[in-house]
Motif scaffolding. Sequence first.
Motif, short mmCIF file in Angstrom:
data_model
loop_
_atom_site.label_atom_id
_atom_site.label_comp_id
_atom_site.label_asym_id
_atom_site.label_seq_id
_atom_site.Cartn_x
_atom_site.Cartn_y
_atom_site.Cartn_z
N LEU A 74 -9.79 3.07 -5.67
CA LEU A 74 -8.35 2.88 -5.88
C LEU A 74 -7.57 3.22 -4.62
CD1 LEU A 74 -7.12 2.08 -8.62
CD2 LEU A 74 -6.39 4.45 -8.86
N LEU A 75 -7.93 4.40 -4.02
CA LEU A 75 -7.10 4.89 -2.91
C LEU A 75 -7.78 4.56 -1.58
CD1 LEU A 75 -6.26 8.36 -4.42
CD2 LEU A 75 -4.79 6.37 -4.34
N MET A 76 -8.36 3.34 -1.47
CA MET A 76 -9.01 3.03 -0.21
C MET A 76 -7.99 3.13 0.91
SD MET A 76 -11.33 -0.23 0.53
CE MET A 76 -11.54 -0.60 -1.22
N ASP A 77 -8.36 3.78 2.01
CA ASP A 77 -7.34 3.98 3.05
C ASP A 77 -7.35 2.81 4.03
OD1 ASP A 77 -9.72 4.30 4.12
OD2 ASP A 77 -9.50 6.41 4.65
N ASP A 78 -6.41 2.82 4.96
CA ASP A 78 -6.13 1.62 5.75
C ASP A 78 -7.35 1.17 6.52
OD1 ASP A 78 -3.84 2.16 4.68
OD2 ASP A 78 -2.87 2.99 6.45
N GLU A 79 -8.04 2.11 7.20
CA GLU A 79 -9.13 1.62 8.07
C GLU A 79 -10.17 0.90 7.21
OE1 GLU A 79 -7.99 4.69 8.40
OE2 GLU A 79 -6.93 4.43 10.30
N GLU A 107 -0.40 3.81 -2.94
CA GLU A 107 -1.55 4.70 -2.68
C GLU A 107 -1.06 5.94 -1.93
OE1 GLU A 107 -1.64 1.49 -2.24
OE2 GLU A 107 -3.47 0.66 -3.10
N MET A 148 -9.73 -0.48 4.43
CA MET A 148 -9.18 -1.74 3.91
C MET A 148 -9.27 -2.80 5.00
SD MET A 148 -7.88 -3.00 1.25
CE MET A 148 -6.73 -2.23 0.13
N GLU A 149 -8.85 -2.41 6.25
CA GLU A 149 -8.87 -3.43 7.32
C GLU A 149 -10.32 -3.85 7.58
OE1 GLU A 149 -6.78 -1.23 10.17
OE2 GLU A 149 -4.91 -1.67 9.11
N ASN A 171 -8.78 10.50 8.90
CA ASN A 171 -8.39 9.26 8.19
C ASN A 171 -7.65 9.62 6.91
OD1 ASN A 171 -10.21 10.13 6.34
ND2 ASN A 171 -11.86 8.85 7.10
N ASP A 172 -7.18 8.62 6.21
CA ASP A 172 -6.23 8.91 5.14
C ASP A 172 -6.91 9.05 3.79
OD1 ASP A 172 -4.41 8.66 7.01
OD2 ASP A 172 -3.85 6.60 6.56
N SER A 173 -8.22 9.20 3.75
CA SER A 173 -8.80 9.20 2.39
C SER A 173 -8.45 10.51 1.70
CB SER A 173 -10.32 9.05 2.47
OG SER A 173 -10.86 10.30 2.75
N LEU A 174 -8.22 10.42 0.38
CA LEU A 174 -7.67 11.56 -0.38
C LEU A 174 -8.63 12.74 -0.35
CD1 LEU A 174 -5.44 12.59 -2.21
CD2 LEU A 174 -6.71 11.70 -4.15
N LYS A 189 5.06 4.42 5.69
CA LYS A 189 5.13 3.55 4.50
C LYS A 189 6.57 3.43 4.01
CE LYS A 189 0.84 2.36 3.75
NZ LYS A 189 0.35 2.64 5.13
N LEU A 220 0.80 8.29 -4.17
CA LEU A 220 -0.05 9.05 -5.09
C LEU A 220 -0.80 10.15 -4.33
CD1 LEU A 220 -0.89 9.25 -8.00
CD2 LEU A 220 -2.81 7.75 -7.52
N LYS A 221 -1.27 9.83 -3.11
CA LYS A 221 -1.97 10.87 -2.34
C LYS A 221 -1.01 12.03 -2.05
CE LYS A 221 -4.79 7.52 0.14
NZ LYS A 221 -4.92 6.88 1.43
N ARG A 224 0.83 -1.22 0.00
CA ARG A 224 0.00 0.00 0.00
C ARG A 224 0.86 1.25 0.00
NH1 ARG A 224 -4.72 -0.22 0.44
NH2 ARG A 224 -5.02 1.78 1.47
N HIS A 242 -5.58 -2.84 -8.66
CA HIS A 242 -6.99 -2.77 -8.25
C HIS A 242 -7.95 -2.99 -9.42
CE1 HIS A 242 -6.24 -1.54 -4.16
NE2 HIS A 242 -5.35 -0.69 -4.57
N GLU A 264 -12.87 -0.04 14.78
CA GLU A 264 -11.95 -1.19 14.48
C GLU A 264 -12.34 -2.33 15.43
OE1 GLU A 264 -9.31 1.25 16.14
OE2 GLU A 264 -9.83 2.75 14.63
#
Lengths: 497, 111, 127, 77
Positions: free
Chosen positions: C116-121, A171, C123-124, B83-86, A252, A174-175, A168, C108, B19
């Motif tokens: 495409l850019l799914m983040d860790d949480e 990703e 994803m888990e 969170n890490d979303s773009l 990462k 790219l971000k 990962r 993907h 989680e």
Amino acid sequence: MDSFIPLLVIVPIFCAILLNLCHGKDKLVKLLALIFGITLPITPIFVNYGNHFFGGYSPLFLNSSWATNLPSTITNSILFNFHPAITYVFGGMQQIFIFILGILTFFVIFTSLNESKRASGVYTFLIFMGTAAVTAVFLTDDIFHLYIFFEISVMTQVGIILCSNIQRKHETALKYMFLSNIAAPMLLLGIGLLLGLTGNVNISDIIIAIKTGVVTPDNPVLLMAAALILFGWLYGSGLPPFHSIKSAMYSKATPHAAAILQVFTVFIFVSLGIVIIRIFAFISLLRWIIMIISALAMILGISMAITQHDFKRMIGYLAVGELGYVGLGLAIGTIQSITACLFQAVNEILLTGLLFIGVGTILYKTGTTDTNKLGGMLTENPFVAFIFLLTGFAMAGVPPFNAFQSKLLLIQSALNAGFPELGVLMIILSIVTFMTFVKVFYTVYLKPQPENMKIINKKIPQVTVISMVLLLIVCIMLGLFPNIVTNAFSQFAMGLL
Amino acid sequence: MNLYDLVNDKIKQIQSKTENETVSGVSTASYLASELVVIVSILITSILLRKINPILMIMGILVIFAIILTNMPIMPKLRRAQNDSLNNMMFYALITLALLVSMFYWGVKYV
Amino acid sequence: MISVQLASLLTSGMLIIIGLFAALFLDNIFKKIIGISFITEGVNLFIVTLGYKSDGVVPIFLPGMVKDVFVQNSAYPLPAAMVLTSIVIGASTLAVMLALVIILYQKHGTLSASKLLMDDEEMEAGE
Amino acid sequence: MIVYLLMLIIILGSIITLFQRNLLKAAIISGIPGAALALLYQYLLAPDVALTQAIIGTAILPVFLALTVYKTVRMEA
């Protein structure tokens, strides 16, 4: 001789290109990397202070022999003391920072060559190129030159991330590139506005133009330039809106790569921060905004650090949180506080680098970074655990180490400048930093070993332990004799204000 | 049912939504610590407003205190906000840009 | 008609706004990247227009020219020199981002940014 | 008069590029604002920038984009 100053940037670029050429052959790459690694800390020692004017165009007031036959419209206007060429300023403060950068690059390359089986020339190329870019950002007095190397350092950081073997990572890379392509053009727009107003990009010329009234201080375009350059600075240094992507980048990268990445971030933070303070010191709102943003960085960084369960992400958030201390020192703006903030920046580079290399040994041994699946590492290698413990004490500010001196100086400067609440804030957050460290130490070393945890490689390479010990010795030396560093910084701070 | 178990169940209940990993003593302590640190340090930094004018400081502290009390477990909200979303990150980046530009454009007169 | 300099400043503003709009609201990552490259082009156009001088002269000093007249009405060359490097930087950043998109597509199989850019949480949670 | 036309092409070209469903078409159309930008730079008395932008904006970037579309998927999902 002044002409050696650019060598500080040319030598790493030259080594980088050479290393990139011989990527395939492991022996050659290892040899070259070590030789070049040793030259990095040595070069700043032999280069003497001064300004270097590229192309030899020194400003007219320096050698007035040129100015004799110039028309009077130039000689007695402010054009007389403008800098026609890109100038590099190399003083005591820059020498210390570049020396520390050289040490850390050497140790990171030393550990990375021994930890990974095959020595990758591309990885060492990226580290050297990043070091060169960040040294240039630190030395330059020309803001567009600073933007070019700012972009190069962003690209090298993305490259270093892609060299790691953690999944990962694409990703996150790219971000990071997306956010870089939003923040860096805004920084360029701010630089463009400054160029439009004052007609040149040399920082001291811009300051002269603003001081001598070529530009009226409360000109809205100037305020817009300040806002945009501040936004670019937020991105470059991983302050609040960008702190999660910056800590994701640290988590990462392979641990020793992350140790170098955080040095790049601190360098960009300090150099661009000083540029902003120098140019826009007359806007009083600027100090308030930097103060609020650094406080926010500390609060969010350290509070997020303690609730993570992947310890690399934890150290990443800690590194971002620690940057808030340096920001507060910069925002208070007295001579003592700027000296303290530069000293704290140096200490933070050393300590976070040490923490990342220490964490790297755990990842090297067990392969996982999730604290729930780890434990009982104390029996594996007690000596590394002891050094890791000392690093934690150093980070929290325990006396013999260097962070104690700098945090003490920071809190004193905050109190003297009439901001007692900032002092209280710093104390509270350094306690929580130490608590985060205790959590990492407990979950990794002291907790009973879970049964499904397997040890991948038996022995940690001797080199990593040596580099950790040497870094710790540098920390103790700085802690016991801080005046090596502080008088150079206080001279710089006096020159600044 | 002492205070610790109360807090532990509360965190377990909150965490089960996000989680699903074991809630050990360490994570309970760290959640508590982060919660306290966020509340205390935001209140302390709001004292800084006294340099602009003291009334603003009193108002600021009361407002912040009210906000904190209404959504008490701040940490889960903060963690979800970061969170890490773009899109999330880009949204916050542009909000900060807009905030900075407007603060510099209009705010310089007041400070 | 508004002056050329003002018009091109407005175009660069429009380009930046289109770029930011595309970066935020388009879901296809390929178009996000095209939008992002518009932001850089917009800023470059902005910097070049700073050096423009209406009905001036291209700032190249040919031998036959008179120096004072040339200096009077030649455009300012510094912004043009700066933009040269920044256009190349924009192109190289775009190349790196497109390479990353190709790698992510192979992993993907889709080009939509949210998947495409799914983040860790997520994803888990998803696993 | 020609300048304002160029500026219009730049703005409309970039909007149209973003609304294409076929990504290869988007890649090719993104060359049009690049070319218009190169001509605009020439009008703004910056010939060297016009040359660079002409090469990069009209040739190199569309080729990069087309290669990516070739490697990934042509139609937008």
